[in-house]
Design an enzyme around this catalytic site. Sequence first.
Site, PDB file in Angstrom:
ATOM      1  N   LYS A 100       0.781  -1.197  -0.160  1.00  0.00           N
ATOM      2  CA  LYS A 100       0.069   0.041  -0.031  1.00  0.00           C
ATOM      3  C   LYS A 100       0.912   1.426  -0.114  1.00  0.00           C
ATOM      4  CE  LYS A 100      -3.919  -2.413   2.193  1.00  0.00           C
ATOM      5  NZ  LYS A 100      -5.041  -2.066   3.332  1.00  0.00           N
ATOM      6  N   TYR A 147     -12.171  -2.164  -3.835  1.00  0.00           N
ATOM      7  CA  TYR A 147     -12.537  -2.377  -2.384  1.00  0.00           C
ATOM      8  C   TYR A 147     -14.209  -1.921  -2.512  1.00  0.00           C
ATOM      9  CZ  TYR A 147      -8.247  -2.663   0.155  1.00  0.00           C
ATOM     10  OH  TYR A 147      -6.971  -2.848   0.391  1.00  0.00           O
ATOM     11  N   ASN A 190      -2.019   0.487   6.775  1.00  0.00           N
ATOM     12  CA  ASN A 190      -1.565  -0.679   7.230  1.00  0.00           C
ATOM     13  C   ASN A 190      -0.552  -1.744   6.450  1.00  0.00           C
ATOM     14  OD1 ASN A 190      -3.553  -1.797   5.886  1.00  0.00           O
ATOM     15  ND2 ASN A 190      -4.571  -2.718   7.514  1.00  0.00           N
ATOM     16  N   HIS A 223      -2.266  -5.431   1.544  1.00  0.00           N
ATOM     17  CA  HIS A 223      -3.609  -6.149   1.482  1.00  0.00           C
ATOM     18  C   HIS A 223      -3.346  -7.503   1.002  1.00  0.00           C
ATOM     19  CE1 HIS A 223      -7.309  -6.993  -0.230  1.00  0.00           C
ATOM     20  NE2 HIS A 223      -6.967  -7.747  -1.116  1.00  0.00           N
ATOM     21  N   GLU A 228      -9.231 -10.986  -7.404  1.00  0.00           N
ATOM     22  CA  GLU A 228      -8.488  -9.936  -7.298  1.00  0.00           C
ATOM     23  C   GLU A 228      -7.394 -10.128  -8.140  1.00  0.00           C
ATOM     24  OE1 GLU A 228      -9.793  -9.022  -2.555  1.00  0.00           O
ATOM     25  OE2 GLU A 228      -7.565  -9.615  -3.217  1.00  0.00           O
TER      26      GLU A 228
END
Length: 140
Positions: free
Chosen positions: A11, A51, A114, A117, A128
Amino acid sequence: MATERTLSIIKPDATRRNLTGKINAKFEDAGLRIVAQKRIKLSAEQAGKFYEVHKDRPFYGELVEFMASEPVVVQVLEGENAIAKNREVMGATNPANADEGTIRKEFALSMGENSVHGSDAPETAKEEIAFFFSGLELVG
Ligand code: ADP
Ligand code: MG
């Protein structure tokens, strides 16, 4: 045990801090192979679509804005039980609850920022991976 593939994203909070190599070392040390990888900048529309499952959650807007803020590295990880193994290496969503040695324990800044993913089940992994990679890009 079956060989699986899972979709991983490094991320923006992690790409910004130049942590791609350190995070990839965690995957490789755990026996996961990076069989496809590219650095891209998501549009808000693309991040929102990825998302979409969270669209009714209060953090959705913040999450989409964050994921589109700076480049991400999208990758396919392969290995025995890769989906669950990657979730283990990632650690808990909230870094305050993540186990020692996990990516989120070491690198995550907050619940939202965080660092990684990872797909959560075989069906979502398949969807995905197809969201970001064509068959031609997956050489194994
Ligand atoms: P995970 O990434 O561990 O599978 P979720 O699928 O529940 O976690 O959530 C997706 C992402 O949304 C999280 O990784 C995190 O970036 C963000 N997120 C989840 N819960 C919150 C929250 N309460 N506040 C802010 N961001 C959140
Ligand atoms: Mg999730």
